[in-house]
Design a protein around this motif. Structure first.
Motif, PDB file in Angstrom:
ATOM      1  N   LEU A  50      15.197   5.027   0.807  1.00 12.64           N
ATOM      2  CA  LEU A  50      14.064   4.923  -0.238  1.00 12.64           C
ATOM      3  C   LEU A  50      13.621   3.571  -0.297  1.00 12.64           C
ATOM      4  O   LEU A  50      12.257   3.190   0.100  1.00 12.64           O
ATOM      5  N   PRO A  51      14.419   2.630  -0.566  1.00 11.41           N
ATOM      6  CA  PRO A  51      13.992   1.018  -0.723  1.00 11.41           C
ATOM      7  C   PRO A  51      13.834   0.612   0.679  1.00 11.41           C
ATOM      8  O   PRO A  51      12.867  -0.453   0.847  1.00 11.41           O
ATOM      9  N   ALA A  52      14.422   1.049   1.693  1.00  7.62           N
ATOM     10  CA  ALA A  52      14.099   0.458   2.931  1.00  7.62           C
ATOM     11  C   ALA A  52      12.636   0.836   3.401  1.00  7.62           C
ATOM     12  O   ALA A  52      11.891  -0.052   4.140  1.00  7.62           O
ATOM     13  N   ARG A  53      12.012   1.900   2.940  1.00  2.64           N
ATOM     14  CA  ARG A  53      10.588   2.230   3.582  1.00  2.64           C
ATOM     15  C   ARG A  53       9.811   1.031   2.923  1.00  2.64           C
ATOM     16  O   ARG A  53       8.862   0.664   3.515  1.00  2.64           O
ATOM     17  N   GLU A  54      10.178   0.486   1.634  1.00  2.54           N
ATOM     18  CA  GLU A  54       9.261  -0.366   1.154  1.00  2.54           C
ATOM     19  C   GLU A  54       9.624  -1.775   1.719  1.00  2.54           C
ATOM     20  O   GLU A  54       8.546  -2.650   2.060  1.00  2.54           O
ATOM     21  N   LEU A  55      10.821  -2.092   2.217  1.00  5.53           N
ATOM     22  CA  LEU A  55      10.914  -3.280   2.635  1.00  5.53           C
ATOM     23  C   LEU A  55      10.299  -3.432   4.125  1.00  5.53           C
ATOM     24  O   LEU A  55       9.715  -4.496   4.573  1.00  5.53           O
ATOM     25  N   LEU A  56      10.395  -2.307   4.830  1.00  9.07           N
ATOM     26  CA  LEU A  56       9.598  -1.954   6.093  1.00  9.07           C
ATOM     27  C   LEU A  56       7.884  -2.359   5.946  1.00  9.07           C
ATOM     28  O   LEU A  56       7.342  -2.905   6.888  1.00  9.07           O
ATOM     29  N   PRO A 103       0.896  -1.070   0.049  1.00  8.10           N
ATOM     30  CA  PRO A 103      -0.125   0.178   0.009  1.00  8.10           C
ATOM     31  C   PRO A 103       0.844   1.324  -0.022  1.00  8.10           C
ATOM     32  O   PRO A 103       1.690   1.466   0.732  1.00  8.10           O
ATOM     33  N   ASP A 104       0.434   2.327  -0.756  1.00  9.12           N
ATOM     34  CA  ASP A 104       1.286   3.571  -0.849  1.00  9.12           C
ATOM     35  C   ASP A 104       2.375   3.468  -1.304  1.00  9.12           C
ATOM     36  O   ASP A 104       3.343   4.233  -0.298  1.00  9.12           O
ATOM     37  N   TRP A 105       3.000   2.477  -2.043  1.00  8.17           N
ATOM     38  CA  TRP A 105       4.531   2.497  -2.372  1.00  8.17           C
ATOM     39  C   TRP A 105       5.042   3.583  -2.886  1.00  8.17           C
ATOM     40  O   TRP A 105       4.264   4.463  -3.644  1.00  8.17           O
ATOM     41  N   SER A 106       6.447   3.820  -2.682  1.00  9.35           N
ATOM     42  CA  SER A 106       6.959   4.949  -3.382  1.00  9.35           C
ATOM     43  C   SER A 106       8.144   4.438  -4.105  1.00  9.35           C
ATOM     44  O   SER A 106       8.598   3.399  -3.893  1.00  9.35           O
ATOM     45  N   CYS A 107       8.816   5.589  -5.068  1.00  6.66           N
ATOM     46  CA  CYS A 107       9.768   4.996  -5.778  1.00  6.66           C
ATOM     47  C   CYS A 107      11.050   4.487  -4.922  1.00  6.66           C
ATOM     48  O   CYS A 107      11.337   5.004  -3.819  1.00  6.66           O
ATOM     49  N   CYS A 108      11.878   3.752  -5.550  1.00 10.05           N
ATOM     50  CA  CYS A 108      13.182   3.073  -5.120  1.00 10.05           C
ATOM     51  C   CYS A 108      14.242   4.088  -5.032  1.00 10.05           C
ATOM     52  O   CYS A 108      15.455   3.734  -4.499  1.00 10.05           O
ATOM     53  N   GLY A 109      14.200   5.075  -5.816  1.00  9.98           N
ATOM     54  CA  GLY A 109      15.460   5.898  -6.066  1.00  9.98           C
ATOM     55  C   GLY A 109      16.298   5.324  -7.362  1.00  9.98           C
ATOM     56  O   GLY A 109      17.049   6.204  -7.745  1.00  9.98           O
ATOM     57  N   ALA A 110      16.032   4.337  -7.996  1.00  7.73           N
ATOM     58  CA  ALA A 110      16.373   3.855  -9.002  1.00  7.73           C
ATOM     59  C   ALA A 110      17.897   3.960  -9.309  1.00  7.73           C
ATOM     60  O   ALA A 110      18.713   4.002  -8.348  1.00  7.73           O
ATOM     61  N   SER A 111      18.341   4.571 -10.217  1.00 12.11           N
ATOM     62  CA  SER A 111      19.613   4.964 -10.832  1.00 12.11           C
ATOM     63  C   SER A 111      20.084   6.367 -10.324  1.00 12.11           C
ATOM     64  O   SER A 111      21.236   6.565 -10.516  1.00 12.11           O
ATOM     65  N   SER A 112      19.300   6.877  -9.851  1.00 14.18           N
ATOM     66  CA  SER A 112      19.726   8.286  -9.237  1.00 14.18           C
ATOM     67  C   SER A 112      20.162   8.490  -7.928  1.00 14.18           C
ATOM     68  O   SER A 112      21.159   9.070  -7.747  1.00 14.18           O
ATOM     69  N   ALA A 113      19.437   8.006  -6.985  1.00 15.24           N
ATOM     70  CA  ALA A 113      19.794   8.303  -5.773  1.00 15.24           C
ATOM     71  C   ALA A 113      21.295   8.031  -5.346  1.00 15.24           C
ATOM     72  O   ALA A 113      21.982   8.608  -4.425  1.00 15.24           O
ATOM     73  N   HIS A 114      21.531   6.646  -5.377  1.00 11.51           N
ATOM     74  CA  HIS A 114      23.057   6.177  -5.162  1.00 11.51           C
ATOM     75  C   HIS A 114      24.272   7.185  -5.789  1.00 11.51           C
ATOM     76  O   HIS A 114      25.219   7.193  -4.988  1.00 11.51           O
ATOM     77  N   GLN A 115      23.845   7.962  -6.640  1.00 13.49           N
ATOM     78  CA  GLN A 115      24.913   8.664  -7.299  1.00 13.49           C
ATOM     79  C   GLN A 115      24.963  10.037  -6.761  1.00 13.49           C
ATOM     80  O   GLN A 115      26.111  10.667  -6.832  1.00 13.49           O
ATOM     81  N   LEU A 116      23.964  10.387  -5.963  1.00 10.86           N
ATOM     82  CA  LEU A 116      24.097  11.662  -5.285  1.00 10.86           C
ATOM     83  C   LEU A 116      23.886  11.663  -3.828  1.00 10.86           C
ATOM     84  O   LEU A 116      24.505  12.559  -3.275  1.00 10.86           O
ATOM     85  N   ASP A 117      23.088  10.781  -3.245  1.00  8.44           N
ATOM     86  CA  ASP A 117      22.652  10.571  -1.908  1.00  8.44           C
ATOM     87  C   ASP A 117      22.755   9.189  -1.206  1.00  8.44           C
ATOM     88  O   ASP A 117      21.784   8.602  -1.443  1.00  8.44           O
TER      89      ASP A 117
END
Lengths: 169, 281
Positions: B58-64, B37-51
């Protein structure tokens, strides 16, 4: 702190060039992957931070998978990318893409592909959309491959708290 | 069986047919998908390059959220799958990071659930048997190659999918449809990934090269299990036209599932006429 201090495993590199030989992007780079390793070993950080290589890298992980010294080369590329952005030395347009992408997540929770494309074009291409891109976009729209309207906002308070910790602008 | 389902952003638009075909195939073999329910983006190829924090948080939210549902998680997009697996590995191994993520999300990470790709889920022996039992319209005479790209198999210690240089889990599944699955040397080469947006000429070289190699071994189609690979292979063929399918579409077609031809009509490259009833593309 130098890149070598942040990422000491780079000292294990003995220049076998496996990374460069398997790299699908090597021909687009100004420094080849094994040259990046060599430069970081020697502490020539500036050369690496201003290079196109970390941005041209597709993070395909072929290099790290094949490295006989198990150096996590893509993680080194990530470290170089972040540092280049922080120090204003990034030479390519990719940081703009990643900023737009993260902004899109912050704003909507999910990435709305059409909004992402338009915002990226606005910021990098000043609406210099090529005929090929236009044709592709139209075809995708006709095939129902581009959702026209974004959905409701997702992620609520949780995402807000995560983005409150965002490190670099 | 029940499993939590994380579709990811692409499956809502450019890869809608992957979502539809995966859901249909699961339903046909008795796998109940419960969308997070209410899943959001995993950060894809962008998050790991900047933050680095967001790339895990971001993916942790979905795991939880999946943990809260008490179910293992399945993610069909290769990038989502990798980001979720990588976040799980790092949360288990790095205490300070885990505490920071838990604090921001105000929940504890237990590490109880597993993350799977549909290739692993449907590749389970009992489900393969169920799939085979449902094949009513074998895709005989169709010659294809299977294409994995990067994030399903690399880094191998993270994805844990198959042999990173010569995987065969997709071949085993597509083989159930009766199609002839050809061997080739390019199944784990890169399609160009997210460079489609800023460096389309590079993607034309890489994806176009893959289309050429596929045709050289006699394939009439490329089978994928990743929305970005599918999109790149369809949009950048380098002058070597060839249809590109999701493995779930071929399974659904062979099982005679309702709506299967509609999935193929969403493709940019027309499907092989053999796959359509009446033989018209």
């Amino acid at each position: 702190m130098t890149l070598r201090e942040e990422f000491p495993e780079v000292l294990r590199c003995y220049q076998c060039m496996s990374c460069t030989l398997g790299c699908p992007m090597a021909q687009e780079m100004d420094l080849l992957p094994h040259e990046v390793m060599g430069a970081v070993q020697l502490g020539r950080d500036e050369e690496v931070l201003g290079s196109s290589t970390p941005w041209v890298c597709a993070s395909c992980e072929a290099c790290a998978t094949r490295c006989p010294n198990e150096i996590e080369i893509v993680q080194l590329m990530d470290a170089i990318r972040r540092r280049a952005v922080q120090q204003g030395m990034a030479s390519e347009r990719e940081p703009e893409l990643h900023r737009v992408f993260l902004k899109e997540i912050e704003r909507r929770g999910r990435v709305h592909e059409l909004s992402l494309l338009l915002e990226l074009k606005r910021r990098t291409g000043l609406f210099k959309i090529s005929v090929d891109e236009l044709k592709l976009g139209l075809k995708m729209l006709l095939k129902g491959k581009l959702k026209v309207f974004p959905g409701v906002k997702r992620g609520g308070e949780e995402l807000k708290r995560l983005f409150a910790r965002r490190e670099s602008p | 069986m029940k499993i939590a389902y994380y579709p990811g952003c692409s499956l809502e638009s450019s890869a809608r047919e992957y979502d539809l075909s995966f859901r249909a195939v699961c339903e046909a073999v008795g796998v109940e998908l419960q969308e997070v329910p209410d899943w959001s983006c995993c950060g894809a190829s962008s998050a790991h390059q900047l933050d680095p924090f967001l790339s895990v948080a971001l993916p942790a939210r979905e795991l939880l959220r999946a943990e809260e549902m008490g179910l293992d998680l399945v993610a069909p997009c290769a990038a989502c799958f990798l980001r979720l697996k990588e976040a799980r590995r790092r949360l288990l191994g790095e205490e300070a990071l885990r505490e920071e993520v838990e604090e921001a999300l105000r929940r504890r990470f237990e590490g109880r659930i597993q993350v799977y790709h549909p290739l692993q889920l449907l590749g389970r022996p009992e489900l393969k048997e169920a799939l085979l039992g449902k094949v009513v319209r074998p895709l005989e005479g169709l010659r294809v190659v299977c294409y994995y790209g990067c994030y399903l198999v690399r880094p191998p210690q993270v994805t844990e999918l198959d042999d990173p240089e010569d995987p065969h889990v997709m071949e085993d599944l597509v083989g159930l449809t009766g199609a002839e699955v050809l061997d080739w040397s390019w199944k784990v080469d890169c399609c160009g990934g997210a460079h489609a947006l800023l460096r389309p000429e590079v993607v034309e070289r890489l994806s176009g090269g893959l289309c050429l190699r596929a045709r050289e071994v006699g394939a009439e189609g490329i089978v994928t299990a990743c929305p970005l690979c599918h999109s790149n292979l369809e949009a950048h063929q380098g002058g070597h036209p060839i249809p590109v399918y999701y493995f779930t579409e071929l399974l659904g077609l062979a099982m005679g599932l309702e709506g299967a031809e509609g999935w193929l009509r969403r493709h940019l490259v027309s499907p092989d006429p053999k796959l359509l009833v009446g033989g018209k593309a």
